[in-house]
Motif scaffolding. Sequence first.
Motif, PDB file in Angstrom:
ATOM      1  N   TYR A  24       2.081   9.129  -5.935  1.00  0.00           N
ATOM      2  CA  TYR A  24       2.433  10.525  -5.979  1.00  0.00           C
ATOM      3  C   TYR A  24       3.467  10.977  -6.921  1.00  0.00           C
ATOM      4  O   TYR A  24       3.370  11.809  -7.578  1.00  0.00           O
ATOM      5  N   LEU A  25       4.581  10.008  -7.204  1.00  0.00           N
ATOM      6  CA  LEU A  25       5.475  10.368  -8.086  1.00  0.00           C
ATOM      7  C   LEU A  25       5.212  10.204  -9.622  1.00  0.00           C
ATOM      8  O   LEU A  25       5.955  10.893 -10.261  1.00  0.00           O
TER       9      LEU A  25
ATOM     10  N   PHE B 162       1.008  -1.078   0.001  1.00  0.00           N
ATOM     11  CA  PHE B 162      -0.024   0.117  -0.001  1.00  0.00           C
ATOM     12  C   PHE B 162       0.785   1.147   0.086  1.00  0.00           C
ATOM     13  O   PHE B 162       0.620   2.079  -0.798  1.00  0.00           O
ATOM     14  N   LEU B 163       1.867   1.587   0.760  1.00  0.00           N
ATOM     15  CA  LEU B 163       3.084   2.343   0.967  1.00  0.00           C
ATOM     16  C   LEU B 163       3.592   2.797  -0.560  1.00  0.00           C
ATOM     17  O   LEU B 163       3.505   3.782  -1.081  1.00  0.00           O
ATOM     18  N   GLU B 164       3.968   1.478  -1.317  1.00  0.00           N
ATOM     19  CA  GLU B 164       4.565   1.677  -2.425  1.00  0.00           C
ATOM     20  C   GLU B 164       3.412   2.029  -3.527  1.00  0.00           C
ATOM     21  O   GLU B 164       3.898   2.974  -4.302  1.00  0.00           O
ATOM     22  N   TRP B 165       2.266   1.845  -3.468  1.00  0.00           N
ATOM     23  CA  TRP B 165       1.388   2.323  -4.463  1.00  0.00           C
ATOM     24  C   TRP B 165       1.016   3.585  -4.372  1.00  0.00           C
ATOM     25  O   TRP B 165       0.850   4.390  -5.180  1.00  0.00           O
ATOM     26  N   VAL B 166       1.014   4.171  -2.969  1.00  0.00           N
ATOM     27  CA  VAL B 166       0.752   5.484  -2.701  1.00  0.00           C
ATOM     28  C   VAL B 166       1.866   6.378  -3.087  1.00  0.00           C
ATOM     29  O   VAL B 166       1.659   7.569  -3.970  1.00  0.00           O
TER      30      VAL B 166
END
Length: 81
Positions: free
Chosen positions: A33-34, A25-29
């Motif tokens: 963003y990037l 989930f953190l990588e997806w967010v």
Amino acid sequence: MFFHAWGCAKRSSSDLITRTCSRPFLEWVVRGYLSSDRQVEFLSATQVKGLLTDASNSRVTGIKIFVGKLPKVENQTKLPD
């Protein structure tokens, strides 16, 4: 009480608030963003093998990558301040 690698400890009161999430989930967010930044490029089937820095090793200027089986050094890119 809570447990950690060195045993257990008593909880103390704190104003600190934390949030947790899974790594996917953190990588997806972060990726979402990037992806809105035109200076960021995502490369498929590529591994980052190192960072390129300025002469003082205080600033990252690019990355060293492997594409397939051949090493390739990306051009150094000046990152925005």
